[in-house]
Design an enzyme around this catalytic site. Structure first.
Site, PDB file in Angstrom:
ATOM      1  N   HIS A 144     -12.692   3.412   0.396  1.00 41.93           N
ATOM      2  CA  HIS A 144     -12.749   2.382   1.456  1.00 41.93           C
ATOM      3  C   HIS A 144     -13.465   1.114   0.985  1.00 41.93           C
ATOM      4  CE1 HIS A 144     -12.533   5.811   4.655  1.00 41.93           C
ATOM      5  NE2 HIS A 144     -11.325   5.282   4.508  1.00 41.93           N
ATOM      6  N   GLU A 178      -8.375  -5.099   5.521  1.00 37.50           N
ATOM      7  CA  GLU A 178      -8.204  -4.852   4.086  1.00 37.50           C
ATOM      8  C   GLU A 178      -7.070  -5.685   3.508  1.00 37.50           C
ATOM      9  OE1 GLU A 178      -8.427  -0.769   5.544  1.00 37.50           O
ATOM     10  OE2 GLU A 178      -8.993  -0.219   3.503  1.00 37.50           O
ATOM     11  N   ARG A 192      -2.756  -2.163  -3.215  1.00 41.08           N
ATOM     12  CA  ARG A 192      -3.924  -1.304  -3.025  1.00 41.08           C
ATOM     13  C   ARG A 192      -3.801  -0.152  -4.022  1.00 41.08           C
ATOM     14  NH1 ARG A 192      -4.787   3.416   1.134  1.00 41.08           N
ATOM     15  NH2 ARG A 192      -6.943   3.873   0.630  1.00 41.08           N
ATOM     16  N   ARG A 232     -10.386  16.348   7.800  1.00 39.43           N
ATOM     17  CA  ARG A 232     -11.215  16.770   6.668  1.00 39.43           C
ATOM     18  C   ARG A 232     -12.579  17.234   7.151  1.00 39.43           C
ATOM     19  NH1 ARG A 232     -10.310  11.329   3.810  1.00 39.43           N
ATOM     20  NH2 ARG A 232      -8.074  11.403   3.480  1.00 39.43           N
ATOM     21  N   ASN A 277       0.869  -1.168   0.000  1.00 34.92           N
ATOM     22  CA  ASN A 277       0.000   0.000   0.000  1.00 34.92           C
ATOM     23  C   ASN A 277       0.909   1.223   0.000  1.00 34.92           C
ATOM     24  OD1 ASN A 277      -1.765   2.054   0.552  1.00 34.92           O
ATOM     25  ND2 ASN A 277      -2.546   1.182   2.470  1.00 34.92           N
TER      26      ASN A 277
END
Ligand code: ADP
Length: 398
Positions: free
Chosen positions: A178, A384, A89, A239, A10
């Site tokens: 996601h 994941e 990923r 965010r 990743n």
């Protein structure tokens, strides 16, 4: 299934996260984290059997250098020749990829084409793919996209109410993120509850530093809170999530800020950090809120309230709600956020079991609603890496 090993990578612009999993049972044998890539003091940390050590990447500070160091570490452990395939990923597959795919030059060109949709992430993902191809020569590489699971969204969920020409010309629409985590949690929640995922109306909240929520009906994503980019939707660590788009013109006119500054403000200085003026980290916010720190109290309440509003809207998308699943660092650990959210959505039939809510933390899955609750809330730790490893093994024919 064999006992071959799968390497999962990743890559971020200045980081590389890696894990080596046993294909037979999903056990993680080694983790690594390369940081400050591109800077003089780049380094990589390896973790195995609870032990950690750090290796400098001096003289080879890029992604290839980090993958080289990983290869050396595998050699020193006698694991290099057992690596059978590599899973990557990849953040955006746009509308091109609705599932994982074995990487060839066409796929690399396809990922390059999606760069405008993920200008920070896809180039870094490509660096990781190239580095793996160069260093683990001849092994299959598989791309697993964050956006793929959401390709089942209907047009009325993914279209912005903007001139449609912008969609046709630039692909301006909602994509969601996601996705790999949602795919894992949807399967796992159904398994955990002993239900058929194809007959469940699920709402799943993935709450980490980035946070989003998805409606899954009959095993398919039907709406999600993140949009063109991961900025839309919930309150996150740094965010803002949803704001009035006029924030741009307002700040330009009143604060003399330009597009880059406002984008930076919305992505890196807002959310829990901006509201609390203390931290982006939920744990810290909870500690400060417990002391009565006003900004932290407000940040926590806003996080829970926005999330609860979205549970309601995702229940609309799913045509009702049988299961609400929490995952990600906050979803898996914060009994406080979960309790607040379930209070807000009690009218949907949720009745909290306080002790179960406390028990389902630190990696423990569990149902957190009481026996008489009309709808079930459950905590499911995400994985994941396992999902990426499983796709990689399947597509590599292992
Ligand atoms: P990322 O999105 O970077 O993968 P994680 O899924 O690891 O992030 O989630 C990080 C968030 O989880 C942080 O806000 C952190 O404070 C929060 N978190 C982790 N443990 C706890 C805890 N025990 N209580 C509350 N929040 C927690």
């Amino acid at each position: 299934m064999t006992d071959k090993l799968i390497l999962v990578l990743n890559c971020g612009s200045s980081s590389l996260k890696g894990a080596v999993l046993n294909n037979a049972d999903g056990e993680v044998l080694l983790n690594c984290l390369g940081e400050k890539l591109g800077l003089e003091d780049a380094y990589i940390t390896f973790k195995a059997n609870g032990e950690k050590h750090k290796v400098s990447l001096e003289g080879r500070t890029d992604h290839t250098g980090a993958v080289e160091a990983l290869m050396e570490e595998l050699k020193s452990r006698g694991l290099d020749s057992d690596i059978a395939a590599i899973g990557h990923r990849v953040v955006s597959g746009g509308e091109t990829y609705s599932e994982s795919i074995l990487i060839d030059e066409n796929v690399i060109a396809g990922i390059e084409k999606c760069i405008p949709l993920a200008p920070l992430h896809n180039p870094a993902n490509l660096l990781g793919i190239r580095a793996a191809q160069n260093i683990f020569k001849g092994l299959p590489n598989v791309a697993v996209f964050d956006t793929a699971f959401h390709q089942t969204l209907p047009p009325h969920a993914y279209t912005y109410a903007l001139p449609r020409e912008l969609y046709r010309k630039y692909g301006l629409r909602r994509y969601g993120f996601h996705g790999t985590s949602y795919r894992f949690v949807a399967d796992e929640a159904a398994r955990f509850l002993g239900k058929d995922k194809n007959s469940l109306r699920m709402v799943i909240a993935h709450l980490g530093n980035g946070a989003s929520i998805t409606a899954v009906a009959n095993g398919k994503s039907v709406d999600t809170s993140m949009g063109l980019t991961p900025l839309e939707g919930l309150v996150m660590g740094t965010r803002s999530g949803d704001v009035d788009a006029s924030v741009f013109s307002f700040l330009a006119e009143n604060a003399g800020m330009d597009i880059a500054q406002i984008t930076d403000l919305l992505n890196k200085k807002s959310g829990l950090l901006g509201i609390s003026e203390i931290s982006s980290d939920c744990r810290t916010i909870e500690e400060e809120a417990a002391k009565g720190e006003e900004g932290a109290v407000l940040a926590l309440e806003m996080f829970a309230y926005r999330l609860a509003k979205y549970v309601g809207s995702m229940a609309v998308a799913a045509g009702g709600i049988d299961v609400l699943a929490f995952t990600g660092g906050i979803g898996e650990n914060s009994d406080i956020i979960r309790e607040k959210v379930l209070k807000y959505v009690a009218f949907l039939g949720f009745k909290l079991d306080k002790q179960a809510n406390l028990d389902a933390r630190f990696g423990n899955a569990g149902v957190i609603t009481a026996a008489g609750s009309a709808a079930v809330a459950v905590v499911i730790p995400t994985n994941e890496e396992l999902m990426i490893a499983q796709d990689t093994a399947r597509l590599s024919g292992l």
